[in-house]
Design a protein around this motif. Structure first.
Motif, PDB file in Angstrom:
ATOM      1  N   PRO A  18       0.766  -1.478  -0.472  1.00 58.82           N
ATOM      2  CA  PRO A  18       0.382   0.102   0.358  1.00 58.82           C
ATOM      3  C   PRO A  18       1.163   1.326   0.363  1.00 58.82           C
ATOM      4  N   THR A  19       2.402   0.898   0.153  1.00 62.53           N
ATOM      5  CA  THR A  19       3.036   1.790   0.136  1.00 62.53           C
ATOM      6  C   THR A  19       3.312   2.517  -0.694  1.00 62.53           C
ATOM      7  N   GLY A  20       3.628   1.785  -1.857  1.00 59.78           N
ATOM      8  CA  GLY A  20       3.762   1.853  -2.982  1.00 59.78           C
ATOM      9  C   GLY A  20       5.617   1.117  -2.723  1.00 59.78           C
ATOM     10  N   GLY A  21       5.625   0.171  -1.919  1.00 60.70           N
ATOM     11  CA  GLY A  21       6.900  -0.680  -2.180  1.00 60.70           C
ATOM     12  C   GLY A  21       6.996  -1.353  -3.235  1.00 60.70           C
ATOM     13  N   PRO A  22       8.010  -1.990  -3.109  1.00 62.00           N
ATOM     14  CA  PRO A  22       8.060  -3.100  -4.002  1.00 62.00           C
ATOM     15  C   PRO A  22       6.714  -3.990  -3.845  1.00 62.00           C
ATOM     16  N   GLN A  23       6.703  -4.876  -5.521  1.00 63.12           N
ATOM     17  CA  GLN A  23       5.530  -5.523  -5.761  1.00 63.12           C
ATOM     18  C   GLN A  23       6.589  -7.240  -5.498  1.00 63.12           C
ATOM     19  N   LEU A  24       6.216  -7.965  -4.580  1.00 63.77           N
ATOM     20  CA  LEU A  24       6.236  -8.890  -4.116  1.00 63.77           C
ATOM     21  C   LEU A  24       5.162  -9.983  -3.967  1.00 63.77           C
ATOM     22  N   THR A  25       5.482 -11.301  -4.265  1.00 61.24           N
ATOM     23  CA  THR A  25       4.560 -12.577  -4.996  1.00 61.24           C
ATOM     24  C   THR A  25       4.238 -12.757  -3.118  1.00 61.24           C
ATOM     25  N   LEU A  26       3.286 -13.900  -3.566  1.00 54.26           N
ATOM     26  CA  LEU A  26       3.075 -14.854  -2.302  1.00 54.26           C
ATOM     27  C   LEU A  26       4.494 -15.335  -1.625  1.00 54.26           C
ATOM     28  N   ASP A  27       4.655 -16.280  -2.652  1.00 55.23           N
ATOM     29  CA  ASP A  27       6.402 -17.156  -2.575  1.00 55.23           C
ATOM     30  C   ASP A  27       7.477 -16.269  -2.167  1.00 55.23           C
ATOM     31  N   GLN A  28       7.457 -14.536  -2.871  1.00 55.37           N
ATOM     32  CA  GLN A  28       8.572 -13.907  -1.751  1.00 55.37           C
ATOM     33  C   GLN A  28       8.810 -13.829  -0.680  1.00 55.37           C
ATOM     34  N   TYR A  29       7.251 -13.413  -0.188  1.00 57.81           N
ATOM     35  CA  TYR A  29       6.482 -12.812   0.937  1.00 57.81           C
ATOM     36  C   TYR A  29       7.021 -13.756   1.872  1.00 57.81           C
ATOM     37  N   ALA A  30       6.282 -15.439   1.367  1.00 57.49           N
ATOM     38  CA  ALA A  30       6.689 -16.554   2.033  1.00 57.49           C
ATOM     39  C   ALA A  30       7.834 -16.562   2.935  1.00 57.49           C
ATOM     40  N   TRP A  31       8.850 -16.627   1.641  1.00 59.45           N
ATOM     41  CA  TRP A  31      10.508 -16.191   1.967  1.00 59.45           C
ATOM     42  C   TRP A  31      10.680 -15.478   2.947  1.00 59.45           C
ATOM     43  N   LEU A  32      10.806 -13.833   3.007  1.00 59.27           N
ATOM     44  CA  LEU A  32      11.105 -12.462   3.114  1.00 59.27           C
ATOM     45  C   LEU A  32      10.586 -12.801   4.924  1.00 59.27           C
ATOM     46  N   VAL A  33       9.069 -13.823   5.463  1.00 61.07           N
ATOM     47  CA  VAL A  33       9.166 -13.813   6.657  1.00 61.07           C
ATOM     48  C   VAL A  33      10.131 -15.069   6.739  1.00 61.07           C
ATOM     49  N   VAL A  34       9.990 -16.020   6.644  1.00 59.37           N
ATOM     50  CA  VAL A  34      10.999 -17.137   7.213  1.00 59.37           C
ATOM     51  C   VAL A  34      12.681 -16.786   7.651  1.00 59.37           C
ATOM     52  N   THR A  35      12.777 -16.362   6.373  1.00 58.53           N
ATOM     53  CA  THR A  35      14.285 -16.146   6.879  1.00 58.53           C
ATOM     54  C   THR A  35      14.597 -14.656   7.554  1.00 58.53           C
ATOM     55  N   CYS A  36      13.220 -13.499   8.204  1.00 55.20           N
ATOM     56  CA  CYS A  36      13.699 -13.399   8.790  1.00 55.20           C
ATOM     57  C   CYS A  36      13.252 -13.689   9.984  1.00 55.20           C
ATOM     58  N   GLY A  66      -1.837  -9.741   4.945  1.00 56.43           N
ATOM     59  CA  GLY A  66      -2.147 -10.326   5.903  1.00 56.43           C
ATOM     60  C   GLY A  66      -3.855  -9.808   5.813  1.00 56.43           C
ATOM     61  N   GLU A  67      -4.606  -9.201   5.559  1.00 58.94           N
ATOM     62  CA  GLU A  67      -5.694  -8.418   4.695  1.00 58.94           C
ATOM     63  C   GLU A  67      -6.149  -9.648   3.747  1.00 58.94           C
ATOM     64  N   LYS A  68      -4.971  -9.650   3.455  1.00 57.49           N
ATOM     65  CA  LYS A  68      -5.417  -9.817   1.327  1.00 57.49           C
ATOM     66  C   LYS A  68      -5.718 -11.904   1.841  1.00 57.49           C
ATOM     67  N   MET A  69      -4.641 -12.749   3.000  1.00 54.23           N
ATOM     68  CA  MET A  69      -4.613 -14.156   3.180  1.00 54.23           C
ATOM     69  C   MET A  69      -6.204 -14.263   4.636  1.00 54.23           C
ATOM     70  N   ALA A  70      -6.853 -12.994   4.847  1.00 55.47           N
ATOM     71  CA  ALA A  70      -8.035 -12.807   5.541  1.00 55.47           C
ATOM     72  C   ALA A  70      -8.672 -12.988   4.431  1.00 55.47           C
ATOM     73  N   ALA A  71      -9.088 -12.143   3.902  1.00 59.50           N
ATOM     74  CA  ALA A  71      -9.933 -12.598   2.812  1.00 59.50           C
ATOM     75  C   ALA A  71     -10.553 -13.811   1.905  1.00 59.50           C
ATOM     76  N   GLU A  72      -9.484 -14.616   1.751  1.00 59.92           N
ATOM     77  CA  GLU A  72      -8.554 -15.828   0.991  1.00 59.92           C
ATOM     78  C   GLU A  72      -8.325 -16.881   1.579  1.00 59.92           C
ATOM     79  N   PRO A  73      -9.332 -18.165   2.387  1.00 60.20           N
ATOM     80  CA  PRO A  73      -8.366 -19.072   3.298  1.00 60.20           C
ATOM     81  C   PRO A  73      -7.772 -19.580   2.271  1.00 60.20           C
ATOM     82  N   ALA A  74      -8.133 -19.821   0.969  1.00 56.89           N
ATOM     83  CA  ALA A  74      -7.033 -21.181   0.477  1.00 56.89           C
ATOM     84  C   ALA A  74      -5.409 -20.045  -0.372  1.00 56.89           C
ATOM     85  N   LEU A  75      -4.978 -18.884  -0.364  1.00 60.38           N
ATOM     86  CA  LEU A  75      -3.821 -17.715  -0.041  1.00 60.38           C
ATOM     87  C   LEU A  75      -3.469 -18.218   0.924  1.00 60.38           C
ATOM     88  N   ALA A  76      -4.506 -18.461   2.352  1.00 60.55           N
ATOM     89  CA  ALA A  76      -3.851 -18.234   3.616  1.00 60.55           C
ATOM     90  C   ALA A  76      -2.711 -19.722   3.981  1.00 60.55           C
TER      91      ALA A  76
END
Length: 112
Positions: A36-54, A84-94
């Protein structure tokens, strides 16, 4: 038959997704998003790796965030809120996110 009927194929090799190019779109496919802040575009896969790595390597969180183009106050929180909002709205995505996190954890924790 070589190997007999009991032989099974080797498990697939899981590799981390590429980090997005600085200033450019993400290279991996599958549910890309823009923070939402105009930050980088991340796929769900990239986001998962980011979270786990951190989570696994908190001492390197700043460098990891920078690798994914997330810097500045609130950038990490913004992408967390977005997904978080996307996954709350889409259980399959979560559910897919959980699978991706498990794969990332397994890859990062395997003995080398």
């Amino acid at each position: 038959l070589l190997g007999g009927p009991e032989s099974s194929p080797a498990p697939p090799v899981v590799r981390p997704p590429p980090a997005p190019a600085r200033g450019g779109p993400a290279r991996a496919a599958a549910v890309p998003s823009r923070a939402p802040t105009g930050g980088p575009q991340l796929t769900l896969d990239q986001y998962a790796w980011l979270v786990v790595t951190c989570e696994l390597y908190p001492a390197y969180s700043e460098a990891t965030l920078a690798r994914y183009g997330l810097s500045g106050p609130g950038a990490h929180a913004a992408i967390d809120a977005y997904w978080g909002e996307k996954m709350a709205a889409e259980p399959a995505l979560a559910a897919r996110y959980s699978e991706l996190c498990a794969a990332a954890r397994n890859y990062l924790l395997q003995p080398r």
